[in-house]
Design a protein around this motif. Sequence first.
Motif, PDB file in Angstrom:
ATOM      1  N   GLU A 147      48.925 -23.882  69.819  1.00  0.00           N
ATOM      2  CA  GLU A 147      47.680 -23.371  70.374  1.00  0.00           C
ATOM      3  C   GLU A 147      47.877 -22.221  71.366  1.00  0.00           C
ATOM      4  OE1 GLU A 147      45.074 -27.534  70.403  1.00  0.00           O
ATOM      5  OE2 GLU A 147      46.154 -26.910  72.204  1.00  0.00           O
ATOM      6  N   LYS A 148      49.111 -21.961  71.745  1.00  0.00           N
ATOM      7  CA  LYS A 148      49.366 -21.053  72.856  1.00  0.00           C
ATOM      8  C   LYS A 148      48.915 -19.616  72.577  1.00  0.00           C
ATOM      9  CE  LYS A 148      53.431 -21.808  74.893  1.00  0.00           C
ATOM     10  NZ  LYS A 148      54.860 -22.204  75.052  1.00  0.00           N
ATOM     11  N   LYS A 149      49.145 -19.135  71.363  1.00  0.00           N
ATOM     12  CA  LYS A 149      48.742 -17.756  71.069  1.00  0.00           C
ATOM     13  C   LYS A 149      47.228 -17.596  71.094  1.00  0.00           C
ATOM     14  CE  LYS A 149      52.637 -15.692  68.679  1.00  0.00           C
ATOM     15  NZ  LYS A 149      53.115 -14.971  67.488  1.00  0.00           N
ATOM     16  N   ALA A 150      46.525 -18.614  70.637  1.00  0.00           N
ATOM     17  CA  ALA A 150      45.061 -18.544  70.679  1.00  0.00           C
ATOM     18  C   ALA A 150      44.576 -18.442  72.117  1.00  0.00           C
ATOM     19  CB  ALA A 150      44.464 -19.775  69.992  1.00  0.00           C
ATOM     20  N   TYR A 151      45.229 -19.163  73.037  1.00  0.00           N
ATOM     21  CA  TYR A 151      44.838 -19.113  74.449  1.00  0.00           C
ATOM     22  C   TYR A 151      45.089 -17.727  75.043  1.00  0.00           C
ATOM     23  CZ  TYR A 151      43.753 -24.051  75.277  1.00  0.00           C
ATOM     24  OH  TYR A 151      43.152 -25.285  75.290  1.00  0.00           O
ATOM     25  N   ILE A 152      46.236 -17.134  74.727  1.00  0.00           N
ATOM     26  CA  ILE A 152      46.547 -15.831  75.326  1.00  0.00           C
ATOM     27  C   ILE A 152      45.651 -14.737  74.754  1.00  0.00           C
ATOM     28  CG2 ILE A 152      48.406 -15.262  73.695  1.00  0.00           C
ATOM     29  CD1 ILE A 152      48.293 -14.396  77.451  1.00  0.00           C
ATOM     30  N   PHE A 153      45.336 -14.798  73.458  1.00  0.00           N
ATOM     31  CA  PHE A 153      44.442 -13.797  72.872  1.00  0.00           C
ATOM     32  C   PHE A 153      43.031 -13.916  73.463  1.00  0.00           C
ATOM     33  CE2 PHE A 153      47.236 -13.955  68.838  1.00  0.00           C
ATOM     34  CZ  PHE A 153      48.088 -13.011  69.383  1.00  0.00           C
ATOM     35  N   ASP A 154      42.592 -15.154  73.661  1.00  0.00           N
ATOM     36  CA  ASP A 154      41.273 -15.366  74.257  1.00  0.00           C
ATOM     37  C   ASP A 154      41.238 -14.862  75.696  1.00  0.00           C
ATOM     38  OD1 ASP A 154      38.547 -16.640  74.154  1.00  0.00           O
ATOM     39  OD2 ASP A 154      39.431 -17.834  75.779  1.00  0.00           O
ATOM     40  N   PHE A 155      42.334 -15.086  76.425  1.00  0.00           N
ATOM     41  CA  PHE A 155      42.419 -14.627  77.819  1.00  0.00           C
ATOM     42  C   PHE A 155      42.341 -13.102  77.896  1.00  0.00           C
ATOM     43  CE2 PHE A 155      45.054 -12.956  81.243  1.00  0.00           C
ATOM     44  CZ  PHE A 155      44.492 -13.564  82.354  1.00  0.00           C
ATOM     45  N   ILE A 156      43.087 -12.420  77.037  1.00  0.00           N
ATOM     46  CA  ILE A 156      43.111 -10.955  77.068  1.00  0.00           C
ATOM     47  C   ILE A 156      41.762 -10.375  76.659  1.00  0.00           C
ATOM     48  CG2 ILE A 156      44.151  -8.940  75.952  1.00  0.00           C
ATOM     49  CD1 ILE A 156      46.789 -10.491  75.899  1.00  0.00           C
ATOM     50  N   GLN A 157      41.117 -11.031  75.728  1.00  0.00           N
ATOM     51  CA  GLN A 157      39.816 -10.546  75.281  1.00  0.00           C
ATOM     52  C   GLN A 157      38.780 -10.585  76.395  1.00  0.00           C
ATOM     53  OE1 GLN A 157      38.417 -12.604  71.818  1.00  0.00           O
ATOM     54  NE2 GLN A 157      36.598 -11.307  71.557  1.00  0.00           N
ATOM     55  N   CYS A 165      50.195  -5.509  69.918  1.00  0.00           N
ATOM     56  CA  CYS A 165      50.105  -4.118  69.456  1.00  0.00           C
ATOM     57  C   CYS A 165      49.357  -4.033  68.125  1.00  0.00           C
ATOM     58  CB  CYS A 165      51.505  -3.524  69.313  1.00  0.00           C
ATOM     59  SG  CYS A 165      52.304  -3.132  70.880  1.00  0.00           S
ATOM     60  N   LEU A 166      49.616  -4.993  67.235  1.00  0.00           N
ATOM     61  CA  LEU A 166      48.925  -5.005  65.944  1.00  0.00           C
ATOM     62  C   LEU A 166      47.424  -5.209  66.101  1.00  0.00           C
ATOM     63  CD1 LEU A 166      51.479  -7.068  63.809  1.00  0.00           C
ATOM     64  CD2 LEU A 166      51.003  -4.622  63.643  1.00  0.00           C
ATOM     65  N   ARG A 167      47.023  -5.818  67.205  1.00  0.00           N
ATOM     66  CA  ARG A 167      45.602  -5.997  67.486  1.00  0.00           C
ATOM     67  C   ARG A 167      45.007  -4.800  68.222  1.00  0.00           C
ATOM     68  NH1 ARG A 167      43.528 -11.540  67.784  1.00  0.00           N
ATOM     69  NH2 ARG A 167      44.955 -12.922  66.675  1.00  0.00           N
ATOM     70  N   GLY A 168      45.800  -3.743  68.386  1.00  0.00           N
ATOM     71  CA  GLY A 168      45.302  -2.541  69.042  1.00  0.00           C
ATOM     72  C   GLY A 168      45.278  -2.623  70.551  1.00  0.00           C
ATOM     73  N   ILE A 169      46.078  -3.535  71.144  1.00  0.00           N
ATOM     74  CA  ILE A 169      46.104  -3.718  72.598  1.00  0.00           C
ATOM     75  C   ILE A 169      47.337  -3.022  73.162  1.00  0.00           C
ATOM     76  CG2 ILE A 169      46.218  -5.417  74.464  1.00  0.00           C
ATOM     77  CD1 ILE A 169      44.914  -7.430  72.510  1.00  0.00           C
ATOM     78  N   ALA A 170      47.153  -2.169  74.158  1.00  0.00           N
ATOM     79  CA  ALA A 170      48.266  -1.469  74.800  1.00  0.00           C
ATOM     80  C   ALA A 170      49.077  -2.453  75.636  1.00  0.00           C
ATOM     81  CB  ALA A 170      47.740  -0.339  75.686  1.00  0.00           C
TER      82      ALA A 170
END
Length: 668
Positions: free
Chosen positions: A481-491, A517-522
């Motif tokens: 679940e960890k990647k989902a949490y970090i992506f949600d946090f950055i969003q 980077c693949l998601r377009g995030i610097a």
Amino acid sequence: MSDWEDEYGEDEGAISEPSVVHKATSKATSNTNIRNEYFGGKRGGKVEREGPQWRNWRERDREVKSPVERPASNRALTLNLDNSLIGRVIGRGGATIRELEQSSGARIKINRGEHEGEVLIFGNSDVQQKANHLIKELIGTGRASEPRLHYGSKSSGSKSDSCWSESAPQASAVSPSTSIDWKAIRENRGKYEALKWKDLPPLKKNFYIESDSVAKRSTDEVRAWRKENNNIFVDDLKEEVKREIPNPVYTFEEAFACYPEIMENIIRVGFQKPTPIQSQAWPVILSGLDLIGIAQTGTGKTLSYLLPGFIHMDLQSVPRDKRGGPGMLVLTPTRELALQIETECNKYSYKGFKCICVYGGGDRRAQIKIVTSGVDIVIATPGRLNDLQMNELINLRSITYLVLDEADRMLDMGFEPQIMKIILDIRPDRQTVMTSATWPTGVRRLAKSYLKDPMMVYVGTLDLAAVDTVQQTVLVVQEEEKKAYIFDFIQNMEPEDKVLIFVGKKIVADDLSSDLCLRGIAVQSLHGDREQCDREEALQDFKDGRVRILVATDLASRGLDVHDISHVFNFDFPRNIEEYVHRVGRTGRAGRSGVSVTLVTREDWKLAGELIHILERAGQEVPEELVLMAERYDKHQKEKEMFPAQSRGGRAQRGARDRFRGGSHRRF
């Protein structure tokens, strides 16, 4: 002697595994055929070892060799080196020795003894000399312990069978081993120390001129001020008669009124008042006493030792141009922290002092050029400085002011042997300052070994505690679940937010930064496998705000001074609770507030109890799942103590463990 003789005895039986294994290729077969024809010919694919060449070879060997010992080869070029130099020839994981073999074309074998070892170089004359030159260049030349060279072995009374010319270096007589009287050496240690340092010039340490306002402060007033300023505590660690503890200074003028150039720097930078650690440390250091400074990260420890160090160097009796080396040495664990201290040092220019940063991964030749041209202040990581010291490229006898910065981190990284070697070349009556964010047993041992009757100044408490300016949030999750949490946090980040994401492994840092980077995030990443120029660029991009997300290993948990980090996200929980405190300390700096988010999985349950203690001390909310995790770990430990036989493993233990933890569906 040929490889064939090594592989077979006189009775044609194999005596050992051959030193060189020839692969069954067409080229190897061809070479073998040529050698077989030379040594007695070939009969139906079988080597004949009864020809005249073989008989002459054996007879000559009997004259040279001992009947008991069989030397590897009488054509090997041998270098006798200390074990410390042997390690440098081998390199990490054998990388250096492989590089030497590839560069020279020689085959190199290492035989290590208790204190000394041999480097055997096999090959023709040109190849051996090339390898010898590369090795001497690697370990440095011109040293008192320069390697001793000899070629093969030579019996007394027999003519040398060496193929070398008379001008080539020949074997030197081996001196008989003599026992070392360690007891006498220990008893006369003081005498030897006095002889070693007898020619040193006198050292000045006390430069403190206490102002009237500081001297007039009452004991009650000082006690109240220390309590109000993060509960400062000062202790004299001298075992005999205790000394009077200097009163703290409240302003910069009270500390440096007699040093106008220091005051000019402070006014130019724009500081308003000293931090608590600076207020109490400056009177102690300027008085010439050794100091142990314990304070949380971001509390101004760097400036607490730099400014007194400038004054200390400037007012020594020996002029700068006649000291023969630097006057101040700052040892620090990481390159990033070393570069940061160099920046701080250059910011407060004083009397034209020249500063250099020496660290592994940087341009070694450029560092050597600057060091040998003359510097006043050296800021270094222990590994690279130890390298320059062993090659006699830097003079440490001139050091009179030594700083061990982030001592706990240097011990965690295994630098204690290098620190010991470095300090042995620094005069014993130096002034020493040690800083640390924690006070574990290893740091206490280091302080006892290298500081003389120090005073300790610690701000807050010696118990481990995270800064109270940071809101700490802990989430108990599953690994997937960890990647989902970090992506949600950055969003959900605000435009002005800046986040430092900590991971446990270098590969995870690359993987996570690639996904972002693949998601377009610097994003930038920082870890030990990146080139130094890339690490510096990543850190600078993060500081300047070109990227607002930095993914890093614990390399960035110490000394990373970026004031506007708003969030710390612990994607992986650290390996110990001390690293957690240092990670959290990257935010909430310089009077600002910050937020930390930490993901905890069931694999982290052994640290749950310590984490709860940190959260409670800082007045943070403790998740119920974390409490249950800690309780289950305590029960697990008690079960192991009650039934030690089950800890050996086996199906029964695994089943009991699964039942004890509540099955694999549990989240922790």
